[in-house]
Scaffold this motif. Sequence first.
Motif, PDB file in Angstrom:
ATOM      1  N   VAL A 100       2.200 -13.480   4.428  1.00 43.87           N
ATOM      2  CA  VAL A 100       3.593 -13.051   4.491  1.00 43.87           C
ATOM      3  C   VAL A 100       4.097 -13.005   3.060  1.00 43.87           C
ATOM      4  N   ASP A 101       4.618 -11.868   2.663  1.00 43.67           N
ATOM      5  CA  ASP A 101       5.119 -11.765   1.302  1.00 43.67           C
ATOM      6  C   ASP A 101       6.354 -10.895   1.242  1.00 43.67           C
ATOM      7  N   ALA A 102       7.102 -11.019   0.133  1.00 46.79           N
ATOM      8  CA  ALA A 102       8.371 -10.317  -0.020  1.00 46.79           C
ATOM      9  C   ALA A 102       8.485  -9.743  -1.424  1.00 46.79           C
ATOM     10  N   PHE A 103       9.217  -8.625  -1.499  1.00 46.11           N
ATOM     11  CA  PHE A 103       9.306  -7.844  -2.733  1.00 46.11           C
ATOM     12  C   PHE A 103      10.726  -7.320  -2.906  1.00 46.11           C
ATOM     13  N   PRO A 104      11.130  -7.034  -4.151  1.00 42.35           N
ATOM     14  CA  PRO A 104      12.474  -6.503  -4.363  1.00 42.35           C
ATOM     15  C   PRO A 104      12.607  -5.038  -3.955  1.00 42.35           C
ATOM     16  N   THR A 105      11.493  -4.294  -3.983  1.00 46.57           N
ATOM     17  CA  THR A 105      11.549  -2.857  -3.691  1.00 46.57           C
ATOM     18  C   THR A 105      10.281  -2.419  -2.952  1.00 46.57           C
ATOM     19  N   ALA A 106      10.364  -1.260  -2.337  1.00 49.67           N
ATOM     20  CA  ALA A 106       9.187  -0.684  -1.682  1.00 49.67           C
ATOM     21  C   ALA A 106       8.094  -0.383  -2.709  1.00 49.67           C
ATOM     22  N   ALA A 107       8.476  -0.034  -3.922  1.00 47.39           N
ATOM     23  CA  ALA A 107       7.473   0.221  -4.974  1.00 47.39           C
ATOM     24  C   ALA A 107       6.718  -1.055  -5.317  1.00 47.39           C
ATOM     25  N   GLY A 108       7.400  -2.177  -5.337  1.00 51.30           N
ATOM     26  CA  GLY A 108       6.736  -3.456  -5.577  1.00 51.30           C
ATOM     27  C   GLY A 108       5.768  -3.806  -4.462  1.00 51.30           C
ATOM     28  N   ARG A 109       6.173  -3.522  -3.235  1.00 53.51           N
ATOM     29  CA  ARG A 109       5.281  -3.753  -2.089  1.00 53.51           C
ATOM     30  C   ARG A 109       4.042  -2.873  -2.202  1.00 53.51           C
ATOM     31  N   GLN A 110       4.241  -1.612  -2.577  1.00 50.91           N
ATOM     32  CA  GLN A 110       3.098  -0.706  -2.702  1.00 50.91           C
ATOM     33  C   GLN A 110       2.179  -1.141  -3.835  1.00 50.91           C
ATOM     34  N   ALA A 111       2.745  -1.636  -4.921  1.00 55.87           N
ATOM     35  CA  ALA A 111       1.915  -2.144  -6.022  1.00 55.87           C
ATOM     36  C   ALA A 111       1.042  -3.295  -5.542  1.00 55.87           C
ATOM     37  N   HIS A 112       1.590  -4.152  -4.703  1.00 56.95           N
ATOM     38  CA  HIS A 112       0.812  -5.253  -4.141  1.00 56.95           C
ATOM     39  C   HIS A 112      -0.303  -4.720  -3.245  1.00 56.95           C
ATOM     40  N   LEU A 113       0.025  -3.756  -2.401  1.00 56.20           N
ATOM     41  CA  LEU A 113      -0.989  -3.173  -1.514  1.00 56.20           C
ATOM     42  C   LEU A 113      -2.101  -2.474  -2.286  1.00 56.20           C
ATOM     43  N   ASP A 114      -1.777  -1.963  -3.458  1.00 57.25           N
ATOM     44  CA  ASP A 114      -2.761  -1.291  -4.310  1.00 57.25           C
ATOM     45  C   ASP A 114      -3.456  -2.261  -5.261  1.00 57.25           C
ATOM     46  N   GLY A 115      -3.118  -3.542  -5.181  1.00 53.31           N
ATOM     47  CA  GLY A 115      -3.585  -4.523  -6.150  1.00 53.31           C
ATOM     48  C   GLY A 115      -4.874  -5.228  -5.780  1.00 53.31           C
ATOM     49  N   PRO A 116      -5.227  -6.249  -6.563  1.00 48.31           N
ATOM     50  CA  PRO A 116      -6.518  -6.912  -6.439  1.00 48.31           C
ATOM     51  C   PRO A 116      -6.710  -7.739  -5.172  1.00 48.31           C
ATOM     52  N   ILE A 117      -5.651  -8.293  -4.603  1.00 52.92           N
ATOM     53  CA  ILE A 117      -5.819  -9.092  -3.383  1.00 52.92           C
ATOM     54  C   ILE A 117      -6.250  -8.196  -2.228  1.00 52.92           C
ATOM     55  N   ALA A 118      -5.531  -7.102  -2.036  1.00 59.11           N
ATOM     56  CA  ALA A 118      -5.882  -6.178  -0.951  1.00 59.11           C
ATOM     57  C   ALA A 118      -7.269  -5.597  -1.156  1.00 59.11           C
ATOM     58  N   ALA A 119      -7.598  -5.256  -2.398  1.00 56.10           N
ATOM     59  CA  ALA A 119      -8.927  -4.685  -2.679  1.00 56.10           C
ATOM     60  C   ALA A 119     -10.032  -5.686  -2.358  1.00 56.10           C
ATOM     61  N   ALA A 120      -9.848  -6.927  -2.756  1.00 59.04           N
ATOM     62  CA  ALA A 120     -10.868  -7.950  -2.490  1.00 59.04           C
ATOM     63  C   ALA A 120     -10.974  -8.233  -0.996  1.00 59.04           C
ATOM     64  N   LEU A 121      -9.838  -8.264  -0.306  1.00 60.04           N
ATOM     65  CA  LEU A 121      -9.865  -8.502   1.136  1.00 60.04           C
ATOM     66  C   LEU A 121     -10.603  -7.382   1.853  1.00 60.04           C
ATOM     67  N   MET A 122     -10.305  -6.152   1.505  1.00 60.12           N
ATOM     68  CA  MET A 122     -10.965  -5.028   2.174  1.00 60.12           C
ATOM     69  C   MET A 122     -12.456  -4.983   1.837  1.00 60.12           C
ATOM     70  N   ALA A 123     -12.834  -5.416   0.654  1.00 59.49           N
ATOM     71  CA  ALA A 123     -14.252  -5.454   0.285  1.00 59.49           C
ATOM     72  C   ALA A 123     -15.014  -6.486   1.113  1.00 59.49           C
ATOM     73  N   SER A 124     -14.323  -7.522   1.573  1.00 63.18           N
ATOM     74  CA  SER A 124     -14.955  -8.588   2.359  1.00 63.18           C
ATOM     75  C   SER A 124     -14.651  -8.495   3.849  1.00 63.18           C
ATOM     76  N   ALA A 125     -13.888  -7.503   4.266  1.00 60.76           N
ATOM     77  CA  ALA A 125     -13.407  -7.434   5.645  1.00 60.76           C
ATOM     78  C   ALA A 125     -14.539  -7.412   6.661  1.00 60.76           C
ATOM     79  N   ASP A 126     -15.548  -6.597   6.450  1.00 56.86           N
ATOM     80  CA  ASP A 126     -16.640  -6.514   7.430  1.00 56.86           C
ATOM     81  C   ASP A 126     -17.356  -7.845   7.601  1.00 56.86           C
TER      82      ASP A 126
END
Length: 100
Positions: free
Chosen positions: A53-79
């Motif tokens: 659960v996370d929070a951001f000041p703007t939709a652009a900040g949320r998108q930056a998080h989704l495009d960032g290293p946590i999401a990338a690492a999670l998706m790389a390990s998802a399977d």
Amino acid sequence: MVTVGLVVELEAKADKSEQLAAFLTSALPLAQAEPATIAWFAMRTSPTTFWIVDAFPTAAGRQAHLDGPIAAALMASADELLASPPRLLTADVLASKLPG
């Protein structure tokens, strides 16, 4: 001030729940390094069910998080770690209480 957030449900494979817990714990410094990530929580509600659960000041900040290293690492390990794809919910923050 936060205006938008994410709620992500993660269901670990039964034999991978501790690995997913360790992954989420290790992601904290990455979240701390993101200037637009105002609040970030990794939580567990059952032996195999986890939430981010996370929070951001703007939709652009949320998108930056989704495009960032946590999401990338999670998706790389998802399977390997997850029993099903992450369930990602975007949210508008209606009210919040943050320190400071």
